[in-house]
Every structure is written in C-alpha cells, then in structure tokens.
Design an enzyme around this catalytic site. Sequence first.
Site, PDB file in Angstrom:
ATOM      1  N   ASP A  23     -50.719  74.422  14.792  1.00  0.00           N
ATOM      2  CA  ASP A  23     -49.803  75.565  14.754  1.00  0.00           C
ATOM      3  C   ASP A  23     -49.290  75.812  13.334  1.00  0.00           C
ATOM      4  O   ASP A  23     -49.155  74.870  12.552  1.00  0.00           O
ATOM      5  CB  ASP A  23     -48.632  75.303  15.724  1.00  0.00           C
ATOM      6  CG  ASP A  23     -47.886  76.575  16.073  1.00  0.00           C
ATOM      7  OD1 ASP A  23     -48.407  77.676  15.812  1.00  0.00           O
ATOM      8  OD2 ASP A  23     -46.768  76.462  16.616  1.00  0.00           O
ATOM      9  N   GLY A  24     -48.999  77.074  13.042  1.00  0.00           N
ATOM     10  CA  GLY A  24     -48.338  77.421  11.778  1.00  0.00           C
ATOM     11  C   GLY A  24     -49.190  78.216  10.795  1.00  0.00           C
ATOM     12  O   GLY A  24     -48.771  78.419   9.652  1.00  0.00           O
ATOM     13  N   ARG A  27     -47.239  81.443   9.712  1.00  0.00           N
ATOM     14  CA  ARG A  27     -46.128  81.175   8.796  1.00  0.00           C
ATOM     15  C   ARG A  27     -46.630  80.772   7.413  1.00  0.00           C
ATOM     16  O   ARG A  27     -46.036  81.112   6.396  1.00  0.00           O
ATOM     17  CB  ARG A  27     -45.202  80.101   9.386  1.00  0.00           C
ATOM     18  CG  ARG A  27     -44.195  80.686  10.380  1.00  0.00           C
ATOM     19  CD  ARG A  27     -43.588  79.630  11.255  1.00  0.00           C
ATOM     20  NE  ARG A  27     -44.526  79.222  12.308  1.00  0.00           N
ATOM     21  CZ  ARG A  27     -44.326  78.220  13.131  1.00  0.00           C
ATOM     22  NH1 ARG A  27     -43.235  77.480  13.004  1.00  0.00           N
ATOM     23  NH2 ARG A  27     -45.202  77.948  14.067  1.00  0.00           N
ATOM     24  N   HIS A  40     -55.309  81.816   9.136  1.00  0.00           N
ATOM     25  CA  HIS A  40     -56.304  81.312  10.087  1.00  0.00           C
ATOM     26  C   HIS A  40     -57.532  80.778   9.339  1.00  0.00           C
ATOM     27  O   HIS A  40     -58.111  79.765   9.726  1.00  0.00           O
ATOM     28  CB  HIS A  40     -56.706  82.411  11.077  1.00  0.00           C
ATOM     29  CG  HIS A  40     -55.586  82.849  11.982  1.00  0.00           C
ATOM     30  ND1 HIS A  40     -54.733  81.941  12.588  1.00  0.00           N
ATOM     31  CD2 HIS A  40     -55.163  84.075  12.373  1.00  0.00           C
ATOM     32  CE1 HIS A  40     -53.844  82.621  13.315  1.00  0.00           C
ATOM     33  NE2 HIS A  40     -54.081  83.913  13.198  1.00  0.00           N
ATOM     34  N   LEU A 134     -68.310  60.793  17.379  1.00  0.00           N
ATOM     35  CA  LEU A 134     -66.994  61.366  17.710  1.00  0.00           C
ATOM     36  C   LEU A 134     -67.252  62.530  18.642  1.00  0.00           C
ATOM     37  O   LEU A 134     -68.182  63.300  18.421  1.00  0.00           O
ATOM     38  CB  LEU A 134     -66.312  61.877  16.417  1.00  0.00           C
ATOM     39  CG  LEU A 134     -65.124  62.837  16.578  1.00  0.00           C
ATOM     40  CD1 LEU A 134     -63.889  62.117  17.095  1.00  0.00           C
ATOM     41  CD2 LEU A 134     -64.771  63.516  15.250  1.00  0.00           C
ATOM     42  N   ARG A 191     -48.377  67.874  17.023  1.00  0.00           N
ATOM     43  CA  ARG A 191     -48.174  69.318  16.844  1.00  0.00           C
ATOM     44  C   ARG A 191     -47.629  69.566  15.448  1.00  0.00           C
ATOM     45  O   ARG A 191     -46.654  68.927  15.037  1.00  0.00           O
ATOM     46  CB  ARG A 191     -47.220  69.906  17.883  1.00  0.00           C
ATOM     47  CG  ARG A 191     -47.086  71.434  17.692  1.00  0.00           C
ATOM     48  CD  ARG A 191     -46.377  72.136  18.819  1.00  0.00           C
ATOM     49  NE  ARG A 191     -46.467  73.585  18.615  1.00  0.00           N
ATOM     50  CZ  ARG A 191     -46.520  74.483  19.590  1.00  0.00           C
ATOM     51  NH1 ARG A 191     -46.482  74.088  20.844  1.00  0.00           N
ATOM     52  NH2 ARG A 191     -46.598  75.768  19.324  1.00  0.00           N
ATOM     53  N   ARG A 197     -42.871  71.800  21.272  1.00  0.00           N
ATOM     54  CA  ARG A 197     -43.199  72.138  22.656  1.00  0.00           C
ATOM     55  C   ARG A 197     -44.686  71.950  22.873  1.00  0.00           C
ATOM     56  O   ARG A 197     -45.469  71.826  21.933  1.00  0.00           O
ATOM     57  CB  ARG A 197     -42.756  73.563  22.992  1.00  0.00           C
ATOM     58  CG  ARG A 197     -43.257  74.619  22.026  1.00  0.00           C
ATOM     59  CD  ARG A 197     -42.823  76.033  22.447  1.00  0.00           C
ATOM     60  NE  ARG A 197     -43.155  76.993  21.406  1.00  0.00           N
ATOM     61  CZ  ARG A 197     -42.301  77.426  20.482  1.00  0.00           C
ATOM     62  NH1 ARG A 197     -41.051  77.007  20.479  1.00  0.00           N
ATOM     63  NH2 ARG A 197     -42.696  78.293  19.557  1.00  0.00           N
TER      64      ARG A 197
HETATM   65  C1  IPE Z   1     -50.153  77.035  20.633  1.00  0.00           C
HETATM   66  O1  IPE Z   1     -49.606  77.732  19.556  1.00  0.00           O
HETATM   67  C2  IPE Z   1     -51.589  77.406  20.797  1.00  0.00           C
HETATM   68  C3  IPE Z   1     -52.475  76.959  19.735  1.00  0.00           C
HETATM   69  C4  IPE Z   1     -52.151  76.223  18.701  1.00  0.00           C
HETATM   70  C5  IPE Z   1     -53.841  77.374  19.888  1.00  0.00           C
HETATM   71  P1  IPE Z   1     -48.783  79.087  19.766  1.00  0.00           P
HETATM   72  O2  IPE Z   1     -48.341  79.529  18.424  1.00  0.00           O
HETATM   73  O3  IPE Z   1     -49.597  80.044  20.552  1.00  0.00           O
HETATM   74  O4  IPE Z   1     -47.586  78.586  20.665  1.00  0.00           O
HETATM   75  P2  IPE Z   1     -46.143  79.201  20.918  1.00  0.00           P
HETATM   76  O5  IPE Z   1     -46.341  80.653  21.253  1.00  0.00           O
HETATM   77  O6  IPE Z   1     -45.374  79.037  19.661  1.00  0.00           O
HETATM   78  O7  IPE Z   1     -45.591  78.386  22.048  1.00  0.00           O
HETATM   79  C1  IPE Z   2     -51.880  78.657  15.122  1.00  0.00           C
HETATM   80  O1  IPE Z   2     -51.113  79.362  14.212  1.00  0.00           O
HETATM   81  C2  IPE Z   2     -53.177  79.356  15.449  1.00  0.00           C
HETATM   82  C3  IPE Z   2     -53.228  79.914  16.806  1.00  0.00           C
HETATM   83  C4  IPE Z   2     -52.303  79.810  17.704  1.00  0.00           C
HETATM   84  C5  IPE Z   2     -54.432  80.657  17.145  1.00  0.00           C
HETATM   85  P1  IPE Z   2     -50.215  80.592  14.638  1.00  0.00           P
HETATM   86  O2  IPE Z   2     -51.036  81.836  14.527  1.00  0.00           O
HETATM   87  O3  IPE Z   2     -49.564  80.370  15.946  1.00  0.00           O
HETATM   88  O4  IPE Z   2     -49.134  80.576  13.466  1.00  0.00           O
HETATM   89  P2  IPE Z   2     -47.565  80.780  13.580  1.00  0.00           P
HETATM   90  O5  IPE Z   2     -47.061  79.909  14.685  1.00  0.00           O
HETATM   91  O6  IPE Z   2     -47.363  82.221  13.883  1.00  0.00           O
HETATM   92  O7  IPE Z   2     -47.038  80.387  12.246  1.00  0.00           O
HETATM   93 MG    MG Z   3     -47.816  79.534  16.538  1.00  0.00          MG
END
Ligand code: IPE
Ligand code: IPE
Ligand code: MG
Length: 244
Positions: A23-24, A27, A40, A134, A191, A197
């Site tokens: 995640d992130g 941001r 991404h 793996l 995470r 979460r």
């Molecule tokens: C969880 O991240 C899904 C993936 C990392 C693929 P999200 O960014 O979608 O989760 P929420 O919306 O913050 O819970």
């Molecule tokens: C994780 O990063 C990638 C996916 C969920 C596909 P995000 O796109 O959720 O990035 P943030 O949470 O908005 O920073």
């Molecule tokens: Mg996210």
Amino acid sequence: MEPAATSHAEGPVPPVHIAIIMDGNGRWAKARGLPRTAGHKRGAEAVRRTVEAAREMGVSYLTLYAFSSENWKRPAGEVTDLMGLLRLYLRNEVKVLHKNGIRLRVIGDRSRLGPDIVTLIEESEAKTAVNGALTLTLALSYGGRQEIVEAARRLAVEVAAGRLAPDAIDEAAISRNLFTADMPDPDLVIRTSGEKRISNFLLWQSAYAEFVFLDVLWPDFGRDELEAAIGDFHRRERRYGASG
Ligand code: IPE
Ligand code: IPE
Ligand code: MG
C-alpha cells in the site's frame, strides 16, 4: 535462549509464508507531485526487489496483494493503468522468475480480468509450475470474504447433491475450498504505508499470522524493510491460544 537455526548465507530461518499488503503507491506519487500511475510503476519495481530478496533469504511462499475486489471501484483510468502494468509484469518478468526457479500463481476472481490477462496468467502458471525455489502468489481481483463465500457455495452444492454430510464440514473442508488450498497459512503479514487494517486480505488464512505495519510507502520497500519486518517477527512469541 537456543541459537536460531541458520539458512542460506546468514540470519535465522525466515518465516515460511510471508504475505504483503502493498500500500501507498498513490501517496508516494502525490508527495512528488506525480500522477498515481508513477507510484504504481515504482511499486512494480519494489515487487521485483522484494521477490528477489525473499528468494535469496529462503522464503518458501510470498503472497502479494496487488489488486483487491474493492479496487474495481477506482476510476476507470487508474484501473486501466494498473491492468497495463500487470500485463507488462506478466510479459516481461516471468522469464526472470522462471530462470530463478520461482513458481508464479494467481489467486482471485479471474472472471473480472481481461481475457488476454487471463491467458497470460495461465501461460505463466503453466511455464513455472515445476519450480520449487519460491512460490510467488499474486492476489488479483482478490477478496477474502468473496473467497469464503465461494467456498461455502461449493460445499453447499456438495451437500445438496448428497455427496457431503453437513457434519463433515469442518475447518479443513473450508480450507480445501479456498484458492490457497495447497499453501500453508501466512506466518507474517506485512502492510506498508502506515494503514493498520486488513482490507479483505487472506481473512481466513491469517487467523494466527503475526502482523507488521510499516510506515514506509510501498515504492520505497525493499530488502532492508523486508529484513526489518522479519526481525520483528522473530521477536514475537506465537501462542495460538495456549498459555505462554
Ligand atoms: C489494499 O489497499 C489493497 C491492495 C494493496 C491491493 P487499498 O489501498 O485498496 O486499501 P484501503 O482502501 O486503504 O483499505
Ligand atoms: C497500493 O497503493 C496499490 C493498490 C491498491 C492497487 P494505493 O494505490 O492504494 O496507494 P495509496 O493508498 O492511495 O497511497
Ligand atoms: Mg491504498
């Protein structure tokens, strides 16, 4: 304290199965004034680094949450960009995975993915099926609740057909009907991005996983962060409900 057993080059034996909620990306891009896609893209590079590090450390299963059932709610342009990156990954990276003895698997609802992506997935899984270094599992269009619903439905069909007694439905029967039927449960779930979460990831399977939440944004993740999370894991005491 007993000395920890060692594997590969150095350090204690890593967890058998590590799962990561990556995640992130958004941001990371926002902080640099870049479009989300740029985050991404850098996220895909972090995947490469992490897979390589996990293989070298002797991890047996690495499961990466790449796209959730709920991520379909994102703007069409972002979904298209993510699917484009996935295509690139499957086209370009599988050769490297195969060369390194890595088996690729995909879990999730394939009916929502483009037919060309499904074909790429099937080809990649077939090509790497014999590899044993793996097992890299990508969770794509994946939702833990949907997975459990699907398992319940399959068991209901068996019961309705008279092939299964309701009493025979136990934990093993549910586990057998999940995408992860032949995989051990994750020992460690990481995470990134500071969110704490589970976001519908491996709900059943992570019943007794250890969780490590890191503030680092996914595009900045790599070997050092993986090692730090594993270090944290080794300092935990797993009890599984027993008294310590
Ligand atoms: C969880 O991240 C899904 C993936 C990392 C693929 P999200 O960014 O979608 O989760 P929420 O919306 O913050 O819970
Ligand atoms: C994780 O990063 C990638 C996916 C969920 C596909 P995000 O796109 O959720 O990035 P943030 O949470 O908005 O920073
Ligand atoms: Mg996210």
